[in-house]
Scaffold this motif. Structure first.
Motif, PDB file in Angstrom:
ATOM      1  N   ALA A 122       0.843  -1.178   0.000  1.00  0.00           N
ATOM      2  CA  ALA A 122       0.000   0.000   0.000  1.00  0.00           C
ATOM      3  C   ALA A 122       0.885   1.236   0.000  1.00  0.00           C
ATOM      4  O   ALA A 122       2.048   1.183   0.368  1.00  0.00           O
ATOM      5  N   LEU A 123       0.290   2.346  -0.415  1.00  0.00           N
ATOM      6  CA  LEU A 123       1.005   3.613  -0.468  1.00  0.00           C
ATOM      7  C   LEU A 123       0.125   4.681   0.151  1.00  0.00           C
ATOM      8  O   LEU A 123      -1.011   4.879  -0.270  1.00  0.00           O
ATOM      9  N   LYS A 124       0.646   5.380   1.160  1.00  0.00           N
ATOM     10  CA  LYS A 124      -0.074   6.496   1.759  1.00  0.00           C
ATOM     11  C   LYS A 124       0.325   7.757   1.014  1.00  0.00           C
ATOM     12  O   LYS A 124       1.499   8.089   0.903  1.00  0.00           O
ATOM     13  N   VAL A 125      -0.682   8.462   0.487  1.00  0.00           N
ATOM     14  CA  VAL A 125      -0.467   9.708  -0.236  1.00  0.00           C
ATOM     15  C   VAL A 125      -1.099  10.818   0.592  1.00  0.00           C
ATOM     16  O   VAL A 125      -2.249  10.698   1.011  1.00  0.00           O
ATOM     17  N   VAL A 126      -0.352  11.887   0.827  1.00  0.00           N
ATOM     18  CA  VAL A 126      -0.868  13.038   1.566  1.00  0.00           C
ATOM     19  C   VAL A 126      -0.682  14.281   0.716  1.00  0.00           C
ATOM     20  O   VAL A 126       0.203  14.335  -0.144  1.00  0.00           O
ATOM     21  N   GLY A 127      -1.527  15.282   0.933  1.00  0.00           N
ATOM     22  CA  GLY A 127      -1.401  16.504   0.162  1.00  0.00           C
ATOM     23  C   GLY A 127      -2.157  17.652   0.781  1.00  0.00           C
ATOM     24  O   GLY A 127      -2.786  17.518   1.843  1.00  0.00           O
ATOM     25  N   THR A 128      -2.098  18.796   0.107  1.00  0.00           N
ATOM     26  CA  THR A 128      -2.795  20.003   0.538  1.00  0.00           C
ATOM     27  C   THR A 128      -3.562  20.573  -0.641  1.00  0.00           C
ATOM     28  O   THR A 128      -3.218  20.349  -1.801  1.00  0.00           O
TER      29      THR A 128
ATOM     30  N   PRO B 292      -8.273  21.672 -13.494  1.00  0.00           N
ATOM     31  CA  PRO B 292      -8.076  21.399 -14.914  1.00  0.00           C
ATOM     32  C   PRO B 292      -6.767  20.679 -15.241  1.00  0.00           C
ATOM     33  O   PRO B 292      -6.673  20.000 -16.251  1.00  0.00           O
ATOM     34  N   ARG B 293      -5.767  20.853 -14.408  1.00  0.00           N
ATOM     35  CA  ARG B 293      -4.476  20.196 -14.633  1.00  0.00           C
ATOM     36  C   ARG B 293      -4.103  19.420 -13.370  1.00  0.00           C
ATOM     37  O   ARG B 293      -3.397  19.938 -12.506  1.00  0.00           O
ATOM     38  N   PRO B 294      -4.583  18.178 -13.261  1.00  0.00           N
ATOM     39  CA  PRO B 294      -4.287  17.408 -12.043  1.00  0.00           C
ATOM     40  C   PRO B 294      -2.793  17.156 -11.885  1.00  0.00           C
ATOM     41  O   PRO B 294      -2.039  17.175 -12.859  1.00  0.00           O
ATOM     42  N   HIS B 295      -2.398  16.975 -10.654  1.00  0.00           N
ATOM     43  CA  HIS B 295      -1.011  16.617 -10.367  1.00  0.00           C
ATOM     44  C   HIS B 295      -0.782  15.178 -10.808  1.00  0.00           C
ATOM     45  O   HIS B 295      -1.613  14.314 -10.562  1.00  0.00           O
ATOM     46  N   VAL B 296       0.313  14.921 -11.452  1.00  0.00           N
ATOM     47  CA  VAL B 296       0.655  13.583 -11.926  1.00  0.00           C
ATOM     48  C   VAL B 296       1.970  13.197 -11.276  1.00  0.00           C
ATOM     49  O   VAL B 296       2.921  13.973 -11.268  1.00  0.00           O
ATOM     50  N   PHE B 297       2.006  12.003 -10.681  1.00  0.00           N
ATOM     51  CA  PHE B 297       3.245  11.543 -10.061  1.00  0.00           C
ATOM     52  C   PHE B 297       3.397  10.052 -10.266  1.00  0.00           C
ATOM     53  O   PHE B 297       2.447   9.336 -10.518  1.00  0.00           O
ATOM     54  N   MET B 298       4.638   9.612 -10.180  1.00  0.00           N
ATOM     55  CA  MET B 298       4.957   8.197 -10.348  1.00  0.00           C
ATOM     56  C   MET B 298       5.568   7.680  -9.054  1.00  0.00           C
ATOM     57  O   MET B 298       6.585   8.213  -8.608  1.00  0.00           O
ATOM     58  N   PRO B 299       4.943   6.680  -8.436  1.00  0.00           N
ATOM     59  CA  PRO B 299       5.513   6.107  -7.216  1.00  0.00           C
ATOM     60  C   PRO B 299       6.882   5.473  -7.534  1.00  0.00           C
ATOM     61  O   PRO B 299       7.090   4.931  -8.606  1.00  0.00           O
ATOM     62  N   SER B 300       7.776   5.563  -6.583  1.00  0.00           N
ATOM     63  CA  SER B 300       9.086   4.917  -6.768  1.00  0.00           C
ATOM     64  C   SER B 300       9.321   3.946  -5.628  1.00  0.00           C
ATOM     65  O   SER B 300       8.764   4.086  -4.550  1.00  0.00           O
TER      66      SER B 300
END
Length: 75
Positions: free
Chosen positions: A1-7, A61-69
């Motif tokens: 699992a991956l915990k993702v946090v943000g603001t 309109p422009r979601p954040h895109v990220f790649m888990p490492s």
């Protein structure tokens, strides 16, 4: 699992955040801070997106895109 946090910040009230299409949980005032734990099978996709929605129904309109490492272990 991956915990993702943000603001999130908006000129209107933020009513939700979707991460990889799944709803995040608000941990401080109208999604000012949010979190979600994604299962390993969702994280296995090549990229994840995060986008907020506001009180008027506007989606970012422009979601954040990220790649888990690294290795993500099944929970």
């Amino acid at each position: 699992a991956l915990k993702v946090v943000g603001t999130s910040v908006d000129n209107e009230r933020v009513t939700g955040v979707l991460v990889a299409g799944e709803p995040a949980r608000s941990v401080r005032g109208d999604f000012a801070e949010w979190e979600i734990e994604l299962p390993a099978d969702v994280v296995a996709s090549s990229e994840l997106t995060a986008a907020a929605m506001d009180d008027s129904g506007n989606m970012e309109p422009r979601p954040h895109v990220f790649m888990p490492s690294g290795d993500v272990k099944p929970s």
